[in-house]
Write an enzyme that holds these catalytic residues in place. Structure first.
Site, PDB file in Angstrom:
ATOM      1  N   ASP A 162      37.495 -19.319 -14.935  1.00 39.03           N
ATOM      2  CA  ASP A 162      36.657 -19.944 -14.631  1.00 39.03           C
ATOM      3  C   ASP A 162      36.999 -21.125 -13.197  1.00 39.03           C
ATOM      4  O   ASP A 162      35.762 -21.681 -12.458  1.00 39.03           O
ATOM      5  CB  ASP A 162      36.503 -21.551 -14.914  1.00 39.03           C
ATOM      6  CG  ASP A 162      37.879 -22.426 -14.794  1.00 39.03           C
ATOM      7  OD1 ASP A 162      38.783 -21.894 -14.752  1.00 39.03           O
ATOM      8  OD2 ASP A 162      37.964 -23.390 -15.782  1.00 39.03           O
TER       9      ASP A 162
ATOM     10  N   ASP B  17      39.555 -17.238  -9.579  1.00 41.48           N
ATOM     11  CA  ASP B  17      39.570 -16.321 -10.293  1.00 41.48           C
ATOM     12  C   ASP B  17      38.624 -15.086  -9.574  1.00 41.48           C
ATOM     13  O   ASP B  17      38.247 -13.991 -10.350  1.00 41.48           O
ATOM     14  CB  ASP B  17      38.799 -16.483 -11.627  1.00 41.48           C
ATOM     15  CG  ASP B  17      40.381 -17.506 -12.189  1.00 41.48           C
ATOM     16  OD1 ASP B  17      41.893 -17.082 -12.148  1.00 41.48           O
ATOM     17  OD2 ASP B  17      39.763 -18.425 -12.985  1.00 41.48           O
TER      18      ASP B  17
ATOM     19  N   ASP C  89      43.028 -16.335 -18.107  1.00 40.86           N
ATOM     20  CA  ASP C  89      43.021 -18.023 -17.399  1.00 40.86           C
ATOM     21  C   ASP C  89      43.547 -18.918 -18.003  1.00 40.86           C
ATOM     22  O   ASP C  89      42.863 -19.065 -19.004  1.00 40.86           O
ATOM     23  CB  ASP C  89      42.176 -17.772 -16.141  1.00 40.86           C
ATOM     24  CG  ASP C  89      42.888 -19.055 -15.884  1.00 40.86           C
ATOM     25  OD1 ASP C  89      43.659 -19.254 -14.366  1.00 40.86           O
ATOM     26  OD2 ASP C  89      42.002 -20.306 -14.838  1.00 40.86           O
TER      27      ASP C  89
END
Length: 792
Positions: free
Chosen positions: A680, A684, A481
């Site tokens: 995080d 996700d 990410d």
């Protein structure tokens, strides 16, 4: 269940007061929990609630929650039948997802306890199997320690047996080992029996045969020592016994089981943390305009709800009135709040920052985005069947072979052995089974994992279980990410470009003075940038925020405006002269804002989420280890490509929603890739749970950490490099341990069966068999402890 209703907030202070009142009456009789009927000590500081002037005591917060959701029902005092499981509740095995039953029990293939499918309600209470196994572990440990002292003492110069006498020692060992084998080990014997009935030999088959044989043989040797030939007697004429082998095996296996159950219990808390994002109540506006707080499950589609500043949005809906900025980071992972005006959609569980909204409910219950994320995480967690351990694969062939060798040895000795041939036959068969018992097998994986996880924790790499390490060693693709993983996750001021006739500091001082009134993270970045340059800020009058465009106000008699190109257009200003610079900043992944002073464009300020210092070096190391790196982000394409170009990332997927991240994981895995997902945010969590391995950056959301197999405390990519190194070293260590666990057994079995007897006239006594078994355990422990010195 009770998580839909929570009226308990107002009673916290009352609970506290009652606690003090009760403490004054130590001789008070026990109270009865109105929900489950258990007896509760009123002075023990357990949860309480007040209803119609009466104080009720509860055994746990779960019962208190149920009571507060429906006090009238429980306060009536009628005995309540045990609440049945939800109709249609199904149970599955975490190791074998193809096993599905309609009631709790154990898996017919591997003997593991079945777990409920679906989304946990949040108040199931502790795992009964964990409580039971912990109790059995304590009993096994308490009995095994004195047994070890009795048997190993003489080796360390502690002649315990000589003090007590050989015969009384054997009886004392029998007394200590019996509760361990005949009570504590019952679940193992049941699993062992199931494995035989279902023709799926596994570790439990070997353990139950080995423990049962060692114990049964020792009982016979203690009660009827005269049955055994003279050559098997000790110096005092007693026959050696192996009670300690039986008890210690059971204690060690329970230790491994308890550690495993604790790791499994943590996975459900990820889903409970997600469920907690949704508020328990909503403020409903009636037809006459009156407003009341109602439990969330009473909200219907089409209801009008008020969302006040600081509240979480209760359901998915559409804005009817008001304007605000909403923190959607829990859904999108992006730190910048999103402006919402009439006609915009809002998502349940997101946080309203400043304005007040009236929304119309569009989706409730299981249809909301949050509920769908929860369901995705629950499904992904269930579908993740761990690799059936190498030990089980070997055990599948090892078990029948050992039993066959024992039977053959027994028959050969009974027919061809010297007198008393029957005793020789029994002793050789028992020796084969004892040396084959996989005592070290129960230790091989847990010892390496315990040592590796301890070593990893020192280096900021936390692992949920052995499976995560095992899987991470095989990963070939990592999805990362952007926000908070590759970048800091906190926007910072990067550029101040002043037009001719303006100074940079003057421009920044005006921009920061104006933005001081705003709660936007981009505004925070500008204010922080000004304070870093020690600039003096001034007061702003007539401050006005124009949603989606920018802000304006009066500072020291000057009309100052800050915003995007649309804002400048609205003010009738021509921003063409700065368009090239603004585009260049955007291409570099920055957010550019125009500043206008008294009807003239005075310059640009740019804010960006800076790339973490460690990111570039870490990515080149991951490339060196043969990993492909894909960046998936909810951010727009231009910003994402700018970051990817700087870091030499293999592939970019921009504008990806939570479902998109999980879909990307599924798509890559369908092509045969072994995918690790690093992230995080709450957004996700489904992808982290669905990936072959999930890696949570420790600076992020709790849910991300709970859904992931590996958590990096510092939240930087170097942690991924360290985790990969740790995983590879651990798997290598486990394989070495399995070798040590089996090598003594494999070499010892033929000797125990008597192949050396015709040549040397020696038969392996069960005592030496037990010593060889112990030696394999010592080798395994010593090898596992080498991981403590691993350089990460």
């Amino acid at each position: 269940m009770a998580h839909g209703h929570n009226h308990g907030h107002g009673q916290d202070h009352k609970h506290h007061d009652h606690g003090h009142e009760m403490a004054a009456h130590p001789d008070q009789p026990l109270a009865r929990d109105p929900v489950c009927g258990m007896s509760v000590d009123p002075t023990a500081g357990k949860p309480t609630a007040e209803y119609e002037g009466n104080i009720f005591h509860f055994c746990s917060a779960g019962c208190q929650k149920k009571f507060e959701a429906d006090p009238a029902r429980y306060a009536s005092g009628e005995p309540r039948p045990q609440e049945p499981a939800k109709p249609g509740a199904l149970y599955t095995c975490p190791m074998h997802p193809e096993i599905v039953q309609d009631k709790p029990g154990s898996c017919p293939i591997c003997g593991m306890a079945l777990e409920p499918m679906g989304v946990p309600s949040g108040d199931e209470g502790p795992n009964p199997e964990l409580i039971d196994f912990t109790r059995r572990l304590w009993v096994s440990a308490v009995c095994s320690i004195p047994l070890l002292v009795l048997t190993m003492g003489p080796m360390f110069g502690l002649p315990v047996r000589a003090w007590i006498g050989e015969r009384p020692t054997a009886w004392l060992e029998l007394i200590l080992a019996t509760p361990v084998v005949l009570w504590a080990a019952l679940p193992f014997f049941k699993r062992g029996w199931d494995s035989i009935v279902n023709r799926s030999p596994n570790m439990w088959t070997l353990i139950s045969i080995g423990v049962g044989t060692a114990y049964g043989y020792s009982v016979v040797a203690t009660l009827f020592p005269d049955m055994f030939p003279h050559s098997f007697r000790g110096h005092a004429g007693s026959v050696p016994v192996y009670f300690e082998a039986a008890a210690v095996i059971v204690a060690l296996i329970f230790l491994g089981q308890v550690l495993e159950l604790k790791a499994r219990e943590r996975t459900g808390s990820a889903i409970r943390a997600l469920l907690d994002l949704a508020p328990k109540t909503a403020r409903r506006i009636a037809e006459d305009g009156s407003e009341t707080d109602v439990p969330l499950d009473e909200v219907q589609t089409g209801d009008r709800l008020r969302v006040r500043p600081g509240d979480a949005v209760p359901v998915d809906g559409i804005v009817l009135e008001g304007r605000t900025s909403i923190d959607e980071s829990m859904i999108t992972g992006e730190p910048v709040p999103v402006e919402k005006v009439e006609g915009d959609h809002v998502t349940g569980g997101t946080l309203n920052k400043n304005g007040s909204l009236i929304i119309r409910t569009e989706k409730i219950g299981a249809e909301t985005m949050l509920a769908q994320i929860v369901e995705m995480v629950a499904k992904a967690q269930r579908s993740r069947a761990p690799i059936q351990g190498l030990a089980d694969a070997v055990a599948f062939y090892f078990v029948p072979t050992v039993v066959l060798v024992a039977i053959v040895a027994f028959i050969v000795w009974a027919i061809f052995g010297p007198a008393p041939s029957m005793i020789y036959a029994i002793v050789s068969a028992v020796s084969v089974l004892i040396i084959a018992c996989p005592c070290a097998l129960g230790l091989a994986t847990p010892m390496s994992v315990m040592t590796a996880t301890g070593r990893g924790a020192q280096a900021g790499v936390l692992t949920k279980d052995a499976e995560a390490l095992e899987r991470f060693a095989k990963v070939d693709t990592i999805i990362i990410d952007k926000t908070g993983t590759l970048t800091e996750g906190r926007p910072k001021l990067t550029d101040v470009i002043a037009a001719p006739g303006f100074k940079e500091d003057e421009l920044l001082s005006l921009a920061a003075s104006l933005e001081r009134g705003s709660e936007h993270p981009l505004a925070e970045a500008i204010v922080e940038g000004a304070s870093a340059r020690r600039l003096k800020l001034q007061d702003t009058k007539d401050f006005d925020a124009i949603t989606g465009k920018g802000v304006r106000g009066q500072i020291s008699g000057k009309a100052v405006a800050l915003g995007n190109a649309a804002m400048m257009q609205q003010l009738g200003l021509d921003a063409a002269s700065f368009k090239g610079q603004a585009d260049a900043l955007r291409s570099a992944g920055k957010t550019a804002m125009y500043v206008a002073v008294d009807g003239k464009i005075a310059g640009l300020v740019a804010v960006a989420d800076p790339i973490k210092e460690s990111a570039a070096a870490a990515i080149s190391q991951l490339h060196a280890r043969g990993l492909k790196i894909i960046m998936a982000t909810g951010d727009e394409e231009r910003t994402a490509r700018a970051v990817a170009a700087k870091l030499d990332i293999d592939e970019v997927r921009a504008g990806v929603l939570p479902e998109g991240k999980k879909a990307l994981v599924d798509q890559l895995q369908a092509k045969g890739a072994k995918v690790a997902m690093a992230g995080d945010g709450v957004n996700d969590a489904p992808a982290l749970a669905a990936a072959y391995v999930g890696i949570a950056m420790g600076t992020g959301a709790d849910v991300a950490m709970q859904s992931a197999g590996i958590t990096l405390v510092k939240g930087d990519l170097n942690g991924i490099v360290r985790a990969r190194h740790l995983a590879e070293a651990t798997i290598r260590n486990i394989k070495q341990n399995l070798f040590f666990a089996f090598i003594y057994n494999v070499l010892g079995i033929p000797i125990a069966a008597g192949v050396l007897y015709p040549i040397f006239g020696t038969l392996l006594s069960p005592m030496i068999a037990a010593a060889a078994m112990s030696l394999s355990s010592v080798s395994v422990i010593a090898n596992a402890l080498r991981l403590r010195t691993l350089k990460l």
